[in-house]
Scaffold this active site. Structure first.
Site, PDB file in Angstrom:
ATOM      1  N   GLU A   1      14.502  34.063   3.101  1.00  0.00           N
ATOM      2  CA  GLU A   1      15.523  33.770   4.124  1.00  0.00           C
ATOM      3  C   GLU A   1      16.016  35.049   4.797  1.00  0.00           C
ATOM      4  O   GLU A   1      16.445  35.025   5.951  1.00  0.00           O
ATOM      5  CB  GLU A   1      16.673  32.980   3.505  1.00  0.00           C
ATOM      6  CG  GLU A   1      16.157  31.624   3.067  1.00  0.00           C
ATOM      7  CD  GLU A   1      17.192  30.527   3.025  1.00  0.00           C
ATOM      8  OE1 GLU A   1      18.384  30.832   3.067  1.00  0.00           O
ATOM      9  OE2 GLU A   1      16.761  29.367   2.951  1.00  0.00           O
TER      10      GLU A   1
ATOM     11  N   ASP B   1      14.838  18.222   3.937  1.00  0.00           N
ATOM     12  CA  ASP B   1      14.807  19.407   3.066  1.00  0.00           C
ATOM     13  C   ASP B   1      16.231  19.918   2.883  1.00  0.00           C
ATOM     14  O   ASP B   1      17.122  19.589   3.665  1.00  0.00           O
ATOM     15  CB  ASP B   1      13.934  20.517   3.672  1.00  0.00           C
ATOM     16  CG  ASP B   1      13.854  21.733   2.753  1.00  0.00           C
ATOM     17  OD1 ASP B   1      13.665  21.545   1.535  1.00  0.00           O
ATOM     18  OD2 ASP B   1      14.011  22.869   3.229  1.00  0.00           O
ATOM     19  N   SER B   2      16.414  20.745   1.877  1.00  0.00           N
ATOM     20  CA  SER B   2      17.730  21.355   1.673  1.00  0.00           C
ATOM     21  C   SER B   2      18.079  22.296   2.830  1.00  0.00           C
ATOM     22  O   SER B   2      19.243  22.608   3.030  1.00  0.00           O
ATOM     23  CB  SER B   2      17.750  22.128   0.350  1.00  0.00           C
ATOM     24  OG  SER B   2      16.711  23.081   0.337  1.00  0.00           O
TER      25      SER B   2
ATOM     26  N   HIS C   1       9.673  27.543   0.495  1.00  0.00           N
ATOM     27  CA  HIS C   1       9.718  28.874   1.111  1.00  0.00           C
ATOM     28  C   HIS C   1       8.477  29.723   0.839  1.00  0.00           C
ATOM     29  O   HIS C   1       8.218  30.682   1.546  1.00  0.00           O
ATOM     30  CB  HIS C   1      10.938  29.648   0.591  1.00  0.00           C
ATOM     31  CG  HIS C   1      12.234  29.149   1.131  1.00  0.00           C
ATOM     32  ND1 HIS C   1      12.618  27.830   1.030  1.00  0.00           N
ATOM     33  CD2 HIS C   1      13.237  29.790   1.782  1.00  0.00           C
ATOM     34  CE1 HIS C   1      13.810  27.693   1.590  1.00  0.00           C
ATOM     35  NE2 HIS C   1      14.208  28.868   2.053  1.00  0.00           N
TER      36      HIS C   1
ATOM     37  N   CYS D   1      11.391  18.890   0.279  1.00  0.00           N
ATOM     38  CA  CYS D   1      12.008  19.810  -0.677  1.00  0.00           C
ATOM     39  C   CYS D   1      11.438  19.550  -2.077  1.00  0.00           C
ATOM     40  O   CYS D   1      11.543  18.430  -2.597  1.00  0.00           O
ATOM     41  CB  CYS D   1      13.518  19.573  -0.665  1.00  0.00           C
ATOM     42  SG  CYS D   1      14.419  20.606  -1.803  1.00  0.00           S
TER      43      CYS D   1
ATOM     44  N   CYS E   1       7.569  25.387  -3.942  1.00  0.00           N
ATOM     45  CA  CYS E   1       8.843  25.594  -3.245  1.00  0.00           C
ATOM     46  C   CYS E   1       8.528  25.753  -1.759  1.00  0.00           C
ATOM     47  O   CYS E   1       7.546  26.418  -1.397  1.00  0.00           O
ATOM     48  CB  CYS E   1       9.537  26.838  -3.780  1.00  0.00           C
ATOM     49  SG  CYS E   1      11.018  27.285  -2.851  1.00  0.00           S
TER      50      CYS E   1
HETATM   51  N1  DGL Z   1      13.761  23.566  -0.567  1.00  0.00           N
HETATM   52  C1  DGL Z   1      13.877  24.102  -1.915  1.00  0.00           C
HETATM   53  C2  DGL Z   1      12.618  23.755  -2.698  1.00  0.00           C
HETATM   54  O1  DGL Z   1      11.554  23.513  -2.138  1.00  0.00           O
HETATM   55  C3  DGL Z   1      14.112  25.597  -1.917  1.00  0.00           C
HETATM   56  C4  DGL Z   1      15.463  26.018  -1.365  1.00  0.00           C
HETATM   57  C5  DGL Z   1      16.640  25.507  -2.198  1.00  0.00           C
HETATM   58  O2  DGL Z   1      16.784  25.912  -3.375  1.00  0.00           O
HETATM   59  O3  DGL Z   1      17.386  24.693  -1.677  1.00  0.00           O
HETATM   60  O4  DGL Z   1      12.661  23.716  -3.899  1.00  0.00           O
END
Ligand code: DGL
Length: 282
Positions: free
Chosen positions: A160, A20-21, A197, A83, A195
């Site tokens: 976050e 993931d990012s 989050h 992600c 997403c």
């Molecule tokens: N992990 C990203 C997503 O699911 C969200 C956070 C980011 O923008 O890096 O799209």
């Protein structure tokens, strides 16, 4: 659950790499641990380079391929792209670059939405990049569904910040969803959380969406997709005792290890121990 530096070395249990990012993909790891406790996990959070959601296809693809190679070099026998943005923009590139099976979150998410809807009208929320790619709309339309995609860029920083039950977040979500569930999509009956989050906002999102709406989060359906791919990978020789052992977890982060531990616990729902800092050279 224990952490072990020799991940994958002593065991014939499969090692699943999760990318993931940042921290959000830990919601997917949580679903994987519940459904597939008989595997070990290596999680890579590219915390130094997040957010991906506001970046270009080229940049996201380059970052994601680097992370995928890193996880493979640490024994991952399968890759889960947790992600949404990386899946939407770069799943093909990651799959072409990898030497192991790759599972993204968008097809499983679309599958879960198709199972949940009764009137074929779906609203998807995600980052700017995910929404601009129309990856969800394409996956949903391929299943005969109508989709409206809505970018909600303010929600990631609010989560976050830990503001998952904050009045400001509720107000922001109310505005975004009011715009999404309007006109031709007023009666949409399914909301896809596109997403990593957003699962943390589920109780709040239930409050600000019309009462008839089901909320679909791709984490569980992704875990099911991984479980079925995994059956082809697990050697028949893995004995019952090995299957019963607790998952070994190893975490890699490109920014502060301490911050990863602190924020990550919110997403995973239990303490994070073994985090290693990674410096990916540009
Ligand atoms: N992990 C990203 C997503 O699911 C969200 C956070 C980011 O923008 O890096 O799209």
């Amino acid at each position: 659950m224990s952490a072990d530096h020799s991940l994958g070395a002593r065991s014939r249990r499969p090692t699943i790499g999760v990318f993931d990012s940042g921290f959000g993909g830990l919601t997917v790891l949580k679903a994987l641990l519940e459904l597939i406790p008989g595997a070990d996990y290596a999680y890579f959070g590219d915390t130094a380079r997040l957010p991906y959601g506001s970046k270009s296809v080229e940049t996201v693809a380059r970052y994601a391929v680097e992370a995928a190679h890193y996880l493979e070099s640490h024994g991952a026998q399968m890759l889960v792209i947790a992600c949404n943005t990386a899946t939407a923009l770069a799943l093909d590139r990651i799959t072409a670059a990898a030497h192991v099976p790759v599972v993204g979150v968008i097809e499983p998410g679309a599958e879960a939405a198709a199972a949940a809807t009764k009137n074929q009208k779906i609203v998807v929320i995600g980052t700017e990049a995910t929404v601009s790619s129309h990856a969800y709309r394409k996956a949903l339309e391929a299943r005969g569904l109508h989709a409206r995609e809505k970018a909600c860029p303010l929600l990631v920083p609010l989560v976050e910040e830990g503001w998952v039950e904050h009045s400001v977040t509720e107000q922001v979500a109310r505005i975004y969803l009011g715009e999404a569930f309007a006109d031709g999509f007023r009666e949409a009956d399914t909301l896809v959380l596109g997403c990593t989050h957003y699962p943390l906002l589920k109780p709040l999102l239930h409050r600000v969406t019309p009462g008839h709406v089901s909320i679909v989060d791709s984490a569980e359906s992704t875990a099911r997709a991984v479980a079925s791919r995994l059956q082809q990978l697990v050697p028949a020789t893995v004995d019952a005792e090995e299957r019963r052992a607790l998952p070994r977890l190893k975490f890699f982060a490109t920014d502060s290890v301490e911050k990863f531990r602190r924020l990550g616990e919110r997403f995973l729902g239990h303490p994070i121990e073994d985090v290693q800092h990674v410096d990916l050279k540009e």
